[in-house]
Design a protein around this motif. Structure first.
Motif, mmCIF file in Angstrom:
data_model
loop_
_atom_site.group_PDB
_atom_site.id
_atom_site.type_symbol
_atom_site.label_atom_id
_atom_site.label_comp_id
_atom_site.label_asym_id
_atom_site.label_seq_id
_atom_site.Cartn_x
_atom_site.Cartn_y
_atom_site.Cartn_z
ATOM 1 N N THR A 88 -84.456 -43.716 -38.553
ATOM 2 C CA THR A 88 -83.960 -44.952 -39.169
ATOM 3 C C THR A 88 -82.839 -45.576 -38.339
ATOM 4 N N ALA A 89 -82.027 -44.740 -37.698
ATOM 5 C CA ALA A 89 -80.973 -45.267 -36.823
ATOM 6 C C ALA A 89 -81.597 -46.020 -35.644
ATOM 7 N N TYR A 90 -82.688 -45.477 -35.127
ATOM 8 C CA TYR A 90 -83.395 -46.164 -34.039
ATOM 9 C C TYR A 90 -83.952 -47.501 -34.529
ATOM 10 N N LEU A 91 -84.513 -47.504 -35.744
ATOM 11 C CA LEU A 91 -85.083 -48.733 -36.297
ATOM 12 C C LEU A 91 -84.034 -49.827 -36.452
ATOM 13 N N HIS A 92 -82.836 -49.452 -36.884
ATOM 14 C CA HIS A 92 -81.771 -50.441 -37.064
ATOM 15 C C HIS A 92 -81.459 -51.152 -35.744
ATOM 16 N N LYS A 93 -81.539 -50.413 -34.646
ATOM 17 C CA LYS A 93 -81.281 -51.012 -33.335
ATOM 18 C C LYS A 93 -82.507 -51.784 -32.829
ATOM 19 N N TYR A 94 -83.688 -51.243 -33.118
ATOM 20 C CA TYR A 94 -84.932 -51.860 -32.644
ATOM 21 C C TYR A 94 -85.211 -53.178 -33.355
ATOM 22 N N ASP A 95 -84.951 -53.216 -34.655
ATOM 23 C CA ASP A 95 -85.223 -54.412 -35.457
ATOM 24 C C ASP A 95 -84.077 -54.599 -36.445
ATOM 25 N N SER A 96 -83.263 -55.591 -36.212
ATOM 26 C CA SER A 96 -82.084 -55.825 -37.056
ATOM 27 C C SER A 96 -82.375 -56.764 -38.226
ATOM 28 N N GLY A 97 -83.648 -57.109 -38.426
ATOM 29 C CA GLY A 97 -84.016 -58.025 -39.503
ATOM 30 C C GLY A 97 -83.977 -57.370 -40.872
ATOM 31 N N LEU A 98 -84.390 -58.150 -41.879
ATOM 32 C CA LEU A 98 -84.429 -57.666 -43.260
ATOM 33 C C LEU A 98 -85.867 -57.285 -43.603
ATOM 34 N N TYR A 99 -86.101 -56.018 -43.831
ATOM 35 C CA TYR A 99 -87.447 -55.522 -44.095
ATOM 36 C C TYR A 99 -87.346 -54.191 -44.831
ATOM 37 N N ARG A 100 -88.493 -53.716 -45.278
ATOM 38 C CA ARG A 100 -88.533 -52.405 -45.930
ATOM 39 C C ARG A 100 -89.186 -51.383 -45.000
ATOM 40 N N THR A 101 -88.749 -50.153 -45.150
ATOM 41 C CA THR A 101 -89.314 -49.020 -44.417
ATOM 42 C C THR A 101 -89.728 -47.973 -45.442
ATOM 43 N N GLU A 102 -90.830 -47.305 -45.189
ATOM 44 C CA GLU A 102 -91.235 -46.227 -46.088
ATOM 45 C C GLU A 102 -91.782 -45.053 -45.288
ATOM 46 N N LYS A 103 -92.028 -43.959 -45.998
ATOM 47 C CA LYS A 103 -92.555 -42.742 -45.391
ATOM 48 C C LYS A 103 -93.821 -42.324 -46.130
ATOM 49 N N THR A 104 -94.621 -41.512 -45.478
ATOM 50 C CA THR A 104 -95.811 -40.975 -46.144
ATOM 51 C C THR A 104 -95.524 -39.601 -46.734
ATOM 52 N N PHE A 105 -94.259 -39.255 -46.835
ATOM 53 C CA PHE A 105 -93.841 -37.967 -47.398
ATOM 54 C C PHE A 105 -92.484 -38.163 -48.059
ATOM 55 N N THR A 106 -92.123 -37.256 -48.945
ATOM 56 C CA THR A 106 -90.843 -37.383 -49.642
ATOM 57 C C THR A 106 -90.156 -36.030 -49.774
ATOM 58 N N ARG A 107 -88.846 -36.083 -49.856
ATOM 59 C CA ARG A 107 -88.054 -34.904 -50.217
ATOM 60 C C ARG A 107 -87.458 -35.113 -51.600
ATOM 61 N N SER A 108 -87.054 -36.363 -51.863
ATOM 62 C CA SER A 108 -86.526 -36.719 -53.177
ATOM 63 C C SER A 108 -86.868 -38.177 -53.461
ATOM 64 N N ASP A 109 -86.649 -38.602 -54.693
ATOM 65 C CA ASP A 109 -86.930 -39.993 -55.051
ATOM 66 C C ASP A 109 -85.909 -40.959 -54.464
ATOM 67 N N ASP A 110 -84.797 -40.427 -53.988
ATOM 68 C CA ASP A 110 -83.748 -41.285 -53.439
ATOM 69 C C ASP A 110 -83.605 -41.132 -51.928
ATOM 70 N N ASP A 111 -84.699 -40.873 -51.234
ATOM 71 C CA ASP A 111 -84.650 -40.732 -49.775
ATOM 72 C C ASP A 111 -84.081 -41.966 -49.072
ATOM 73 N N PRO A 112 -84.430 -43.191 -49.500
ATOM 74 C CA PRO A 112 -83.850 -44.365 -48.828
ATOM 75 C C PRO A 112 -82.322 -44.386 -48.902
ATOM 76 N N LEU A 113 -81.783 -43.998 -50.054
ATOM 77 C CA LEU A 113 -80.330 -43.992 -50.221
ATOM 78 C C LEU A 113 -79.670 -42.949 -49.329
ATOM 79 N N SER A 114 -80.261 -41.756 -49.266
ATOM 80 C CA SER A 114 -79.639 -40.663 -48.517
ATOM 81 C C SER A 114 -79.900 -40.736 -47.021
ATOM 82 N N ASN A 115 -80.857 -41.575 -46.599
ATOM 83 C CA ASN A 115 -81.185 -41.638 -45.171
ATOM 84 C C ASN A 115 -81.039 -43.040 -44.579
ATOM 85 N N ASP A 116 -80.359 -43.921 -45.302
ATOM 86 C CA ASP A 116 -79.924 -45.209 -44.765
ATOM 87 C C ASP A 116 -81.070 -46.131 -44.334
#
Length: 255
Positions: A88-116
């Motif tokens: 995700t840190a790489y993505l922030h540098k690669y694309d600074s726009g406003l968009y959503r990112t998702e994964k095909t796997f989960t550790r918790s329901d709040d992965d976006p919050l804990s992984n920025d």
């Protein structure tokens, strides 16, 4: 009383998980200490002894209680966080726009919050009911206070503005077990194979969804949409047709 209670505990040892031999012996010892305090109640050091025994009992009880709770191994958490945060840190540098990112796997329901990163997955005890209803109509995994992007389709990804997907790499299994990412759930997405690989890391890679809609856009249609329960494919088509103002049909396969 002590003898009766001790007999009861030993006889029921096999019926309760927390009734192990160590806990029973400690219980009997504290009962005996309590009995001795009552017998020597007028002794001048009894208050000090009493508070000392109480403190010891509380400490032992805390340790015994925590030992019965199963915890995630530390490296499971650190490996997951390190690898996802790296991508995700790489993505922030690669694309600074406003968009959503998702994964095909989960550790918790709040992965976006804990992984920025901005994602669909969310846990909130006061989640908005209309949001959960929309997620449910689109066929995504949900319950009363959380939802994830599991069971997503190319169409739902595009509608919800998911521009990038993080997927696991098979070669990660060649790494030592203590270095591998551990998931609580995973959802195989064969449709993502055709998506452009933006960046590959040791255990995950980022794939770009070129058909993702922006998070804010103008739609030529403003008609009220009627969704149907347990018909995610139809609902996704209905929503997309309303967005573009044309009647198009997408065949969606759930695997």
């Amino acid at each position: 009383m002590v003898i009766s209670l001790s007999s009861f505990l030993f006889l029921n040892l096999h019926q309760k998980e927390f009734l192990n031999q160590t806990n029973i012996i400690l219980t009997i010892l504290f009962l005996l200490c309590s009995l001795l305090i009552l017998l020597f109640f007028n002794y001048k050091w009894i208050p000090v002894i009493f508070f000392g025994i109480v403190g010891l009992e509380v400490s032992i009880n805390l340790i015994a209680s925590l030992d019965n709770i199963s915890y995630q191994k530390n490296f499971d958490y650190t490996n997951f966080t390190k690898n996802i945060s790296e991508s995700t840190a790489y993505l922030h540098k690669y694309d600074s726009g406003l968009y959503r990112t998702e994964k095909t796997f989960t550790r918790s329901d709040d992965d976006p919050l804990s992984n920025d990163y901005y994602g669909i997955s969310n846990f909130n005890s006061i989640s908005d009911r209309s949001t959960i209803n929309l997620i449910d109509y689109l066929g995504l995994e949900n319950n009363d206070n959380s939802f994830t992007n599991n069971f997503a389709t190319p169409l739902s990804d595009s509608i919800l503005g998911i521009k990038y997907n993080i997927v696991p790499i098979k070669n990660r299994r060649k790494l030592p077990a203590e270095q591998q990412i551990v998931f609580t759930s995973a959802f195989y997405r064969p449709d993502l194979i055709r998506n452009k690989v933006v960046k590959s890391f040791k255990q995950v890679q980022i794939r770009k969804n070129s058909s993702a809609l922006p998070l804010i856009f103008i739609s030529p249609s403003h008609k009220k949409i009627n969704f149907y329960t347990s018909m995610p494919s139809a609902n996704q088509n209905t929503l997309f047709n309303s967005i573009v103002g044309k009647k198009l049909i997408f065949l969606i396969a759930y695997i």
